[in-house]
Design a protein around this motif. Structure first.
Motif, PDB file in Angstrom:
ATOM      1  N   VAL A 202      -4.056  14.520 -18.428  1.00 50.59           N
ATOM      2  CA  VAL A 202      -4.576  13.816 -17.095  1.00 50.59           C
ATOM      3  C   VAL A 202      -5.999  13.953 -16.860  1.00 50.59           C
ATOM      4  O   VAL A 202      -6.197  15.252 -16.702  1.00 50.59           O
ATOM      5  CB  VAL A 202      -3.733  13.875 -16.004  1.00 50.59           C
ATOM      6  N   ILE A 203      -7.003  13.268 -16.841  1.00 48.23           N
ATOM      7  CA  ILE A 203      -8.078  13.307 -16.317  1.00 48.23           C
ATOM      8  C   ILE A 203      -8.407  12.413 -15.203  1.00 48.23           C
ATOM      9  O   ILE A 203      -8.151  11.114 -15.197  1.00 48.23           O
ATOM     10  CB  ILE A 203      -9.346  12.961 -17.577  1.00 48.23           C
ATOM     11  N   GLY A 204      -9.024  13.076 -13.990  1.00 50.16           N
ATOM     12  CA  GLY A 204      -9.174  12.370 -12.589  1.00 50.16           C
ATOM     13  C   GLY A 204      -9.841  12.874 -11.680  1.00 50.16           C
ATOM     14  O   GLY A 204     -10.393  14.181 -11.825  1.00 50.16           O
ATOM     15  N   PHE A 205     -10.098  12.417 -10.468  1.00 53.50           N
ATOM     16  CA  PHE A 205     -10.603  12.879  -9.504  1.00 53.50           C
ATOM     17  C   PHE A 205      -9.496  13.798  -8.724  1.00 53.50           C
ATOM     18  O   PHE A 205      -8.489  13.371  -8.768  1.00 53.50           O
ATOM     19  CB  PHE A 205     -10.866  11.798  -8.392  1.00 53.50           C
ATOM     20  N   TYR A 206      -9.916  14.911  -8.236  1.00 55.21           N
ATOM     21  CA  TYR A 206      -9.263  15.849  -7.571  1.00 55.21           C
ATOM     22  C   TYR A 206      -8.646  15.505  -6.383  1.00 55.21           C
ATOM     23  O   TYR A 206      -9.388  15.010  -5.254  1.00 55.21           O
ATOM     24  CB  TYR A 206     -10.099  17.120  -7.420  1.00 55.21           C
ATOM     25  N   THR A 207      -7.391  15.533  -6.102  1.00 52.38           N
ATOM     26  CA  THR A 207      -6.621  15.649  -4.818  1.00 52.38           C
ATOM     27  C   THR A 207      -5.971  16.773  -4.742  1.00 52.38           C
ATOM     28  O   THR A 207      -5.525  17.450  -5.774  1.00 52.38           O
ATOM     29  CB  THR A 207      -5.956  14.316  -4.459  1.00 52.38           C
TER      30      THR A 207
ATOM     31  N   HIS B 151      -7.013   8.802 -14.215  1.00 50.45           N
ATOM     32  CA  HIS B 151      -6.458   8.389 -12.906  1.00 50.45           C
ATOM     33  C   HIS B 151      -7.347   8.849 -11.915  1.00 50.45           C
ATOM     34  O   HIS B 151      -7.682   9.880 -11.542  1.00 50.45           O
ATOM     35  CB  HIS B 151      -5.286   9.210 -12.724  1.00 50.45           C
ATOM     36  N   THR B 152      -8.001   7.660 -11.266  1.00 53.55           N
ATOM     37  CA  THR B 152      -8.806   7.897 -10.042  1.00 53.55           C
ATOM     38  C   THR B 152      -8.100   7.378  -8.689  1.00 53.55           C
ATOM     39  O   THR B 152      -8.182   6.019  -8.376  1.00 53.55           O
ATOM     40  CB  THR B 152     -10.235   6.986 -10.166  1.00 53.55           C
ATOM     41  N   PRO B 153      -7.141   8.300  -8.000  1.00 56.05           N
ATOM     42  CA  PRO B 153      -6.431   7.949  -7.021  1.00 56.05           C
ATOM     43  C   PRO B 153      -7.207   7.294  -5.764  1.00 56.05           C
ATOM     44  O   PRO B 153      -8.093   7.832  -5.550  1.00 56.05           O
ATOM     45  CB  PRO B 153      -5.587   9.158  -6.721  1.00 56.05           C
ATOM     46  N   PHE B 154      -6.643   6.195  -5.283  1.00 49.97           N
ATOM     47  CA  PHE B 154      -7.156   5.709  -3.807  1.00 49.97           C
ATOM     48  C   PHE B 154      -6.580   6.493  -2.875  1.00 49.97           C
ATOM     49  O   PHE B 154      -7.088   6.328  -1.453  1.00 49.97           O
ATOM     50  CB  PHE B 154      -6.792   4.478  -3.969  1.00 49.97           C
ATOM     51  N   SER B 155      -5.567   7.282  -3.060  1.00 47.10           N
ATOM     52  CA  SER B 155      -5.083   8.238  -1.932  1.00 47.10           C
ATOM     53  C   SER B 155      -4.516   9.421  -2.328  1.00 47.10           C
ATOM     54  O   SER B 155      -4.160   9.244  -3.521  1.00 47.10           O
ATOM     55  CB  SER B 155      -4.171   7.417  -1.039  1.00 47.10           C
ATOM     56  N   ASP B 156      -4.220  10.360  -1.643  1.00 49.04           N
ATOM     57  CA  ASP B 156      -3.440  11.410  -2.159  1.00 49.04           C
ATOM     58  C   ASP B 156      -2.079  11.252  -2.560  1.00 49.04           C
ATOM     59  O   ASP B 156      -1.513  11.922  -3.470  1.00 49.04           O
ATOM     60  CB  ASP B 156      -3.370  12.533  -1.156  1.00 49.04           C
TER      61      ASP B 156
ATOM     62  N   SER C 207       0.747  -1.270   0.057  1.00 55.57           N
ATOM     63  CA  SER C 207       0.119  -0.062   0.102  1.00 55.57           C
ATOM     64  C   SER C 207       0.692   1.270   0.093  1.00 55.57           C
ATOM     65  O   SER C 207       0.401   2.291  -0.374  1.00 55.57           O
ATOM     66  CB  SER C 207      -0.832  -0.056   1.150  1.00 55.57           C
ATOM     67  N   ASN C 208       2.029   1.183   0.449  1.00 52.62           N
ATOM     68  CA  ASN C 208       3.084   2.536   0.517  1.00 52.62           C
ATOM     69  C   ASN C 208       3.750   2.688  -0.798  1.00 52.62           C
ATOM     70  O   ASN C 208       4.979   2.182  -0.874  1.00 52.62           O
ATOM     71  CB  ASN C 208       3.838   1.944   1.692  1.00 52.62           C
ATOM     72  N   ASP C 209       2.998   3.159  -1.756  1.00 52.98           N
ATOM     73  CA  ASP C 209       3.906   3.441  -3.055  1.00 52.98           C
ATOM     74  C   ASP C 209       5.005   4.578  -2.881  1.00 52.98           C
ATOM     75  O   ASP C 209       5.990   4.034  -3.542  1.00 52.98           O
ATOM     76  CB  ASP C 209       2.850   4.166  -3.930  1.00 52.98           C
ATOM     77  N   TYR C 210       4.781   5.377  -2.140  1.00 58.93           N
ATOM     78  CA  TYR C 210       6.062   6.213  -1.980  1.00 58.93           C
ATOM     79  C   TYR C 210       7.352   5.612  -1.430  1.00 58.93           C
ATOM     80  O   TYR C 210       8.478   5.753  -1.900  1.00 58.93           O
ATOM     81  CB  TYR C 210       5.763   7.533  -1.175  1.00 58.93           C
ATOM     82  N   SER C 211       7.215   4.675  -0.532  1.00 60.21           N
ATOM     83  CA  SER C 211       8.138   3.825   0.105  1.00 60.21           C
ATOM     84  C   SER C 211       8.903   3.169  -1.069  1.00 60.21           C
ATOM     85  O   SER C 211      10.276   2.997  -1.088  1.00 60.21           O
ATOM     86  CB  SER C 211       7.533   2.745   1.413  1.00 60.21           C
TER      87      SER C 211
END
Length: 367
Positions: A295-300, A274-279, A13-17
């Motif tokens: 890019v088309i997607g949900f705002y964060t 892109h519909t991100p599951f987290s910020d 779950s930790n993409d940044y890591s």
């Protein structure tokens, strides 16, 4: 210098890591460091030799007791045993030691405790302020989160650094004649949208198909949707759902694509959905920018920061609203070209070589 990097087992779950760790491995080897694995040292009873070492330590993250034991007892013993100089804590939790520590803040969710969080996030959020006091430096993925941290620990604002997601230089814009080959190979010579999805997130997959259905009902043409898995291949559950989808012949699951193929698919796409599951779910956005793809997607907040004018971001997180934006972009070729130009401009802030060198300097020079 001996540097340890802390990971959690079986946690994707930790993409940044994962991103930072991969970037470090390549940079460490370029700088003459040996990259080692703690579990292998233990299994084969190998000593840790050499002064310049990057040691990956994977800890079990199966429960609060396990997390507590590792961060408060075992990791400090390992640090002492191997004479570690620094520790990079990938999951927002510092170890119980006086050793020099760098704390990764991999998701804005860590700034506030929520019982619905994943276990490691709950643990990290609960102990965040205490862990911030222990650390010499903090890394995070966006200016938005950096500013939130500065408000939380104003006295340590100068120790907080933003290091964005970047992608390999393989990800770049393509000439139209090169795009023709990619379309023939992956998309039956047709235009297509592309999206990168978690391998087994059936809910996200279904919502994206619903948005694409709205577009197809309006457009009545041969436009395709190409889907790339976050890891290697989509689950059987997602494949089963696709088999019952009305427009299944217009959706392609691209399993096991290598980096070059992924880059080419991204660069040839009409737009990234892109519909991100987290910020913090931003790697696909960085890839699209490098390829000059809209890019088309949900705002964060962080999505907006990365995309700038290259993104068409929707406050209403519904498949209906997403479908409307697909139609809007398709109807306005001038807007799409402008967004593509903006993507190329935004990409200059997300160059991998520059950010890899900066990461290494921060790691080596931090006191």
């Amino acid at each position: 210098m001996r540097i340890a990097v802390i990971h959690h087992s079986e946690d994707l779950s930790n993409d940044y890591s994962a991103y930072i760790s991969a970037l470090l491995d390549d940079t460490a080897e370029e700088n003459g460091y040996a990259v080692k694995d703690y579990e292998q040292l233990i299994r084969f009873r190998e000593p840790l030799t050499g002064e310049n070492v990057l040691l990956h330590i994977v800890i079990p993250a199966s429960g609060k007791f396990s997390l507590n034991h590792w961060y408060n007892v075992k990791l400090s013993r390992i640090a002492k045993k191997y004479s570690l100089d620094k520790v990079l804590c990938n999951y927002g939790t510092a170890i119980n030691s006086n050793i020099s520590q760098i704390l990764l803040i991999p998701d804005k969710d860590l700034l506030q405790v929520n019982k619905d969080m994943l276990l490691w996030k709950q643990y990290a959020a609960k102990h965040l302020k205490k862990n911030l006091e222990k650390s010499k430096m903090f890394l995070t993925y966006s200016t938005f989160v950096k500013k939130a941290l500065e408000e939380l620990i104003p006295a340590n604002a100068q120790k907080i650094f933003m290091l964005p997601y970047t992608v390999h230089e393989l990800f770049k814009p393509m000439e139209w004649h090169d795009k023709l080959y990619i379309k023939s190979r992956f998309a039956e010579n047709k235009e297509y949208f592309v999206a990168v999805l978690p391998d087994d997130n059936e809910k996200m997959f279904t919502e994206l198909l619903k948005a694409f259905s709205k577009f197809k009902k309006w457009q009545q043409s041969n436009m395709l949707l190409l889907l790339l898995p976050k890891e290697e291949s989509f689950s059987s559950g997602i494949e089963d759902k696709l088999n019952t989808y009305k427009y299944r012949n217009d959706v392609k699951l691209i399993n096991d694509a290598d980096n070059k193929e992924t880059a080419n698919i991204m660069a040839t796409a009409y737009a990234l959905l892109h519909t991100p599951f987290s910020d913090a779910d931003l790697w696909p956005v960085s890839a699209a920018l490098q390829c000059a793809a809209p890019v088309i997607g949900f705002y964060t907040e962080s999505m907006q920061e990365y995309c700038g004018e290259a993104g068409m971001l929707i406050n209403e997180h519904t498949h209906g609203a997403l479908g409307e934006q697909l139609i809007h972009l398709y109807k306005n070729e001038t807007l799409r070209n402008q967004m593509s130009e903006s993507a190329a401009k935004q990409a200059q802030f997300y160059q991998q070589k520059e950010n890899a060198a900066r990461l290494w300097q921060l790691l080596i020079n931090q006191a």
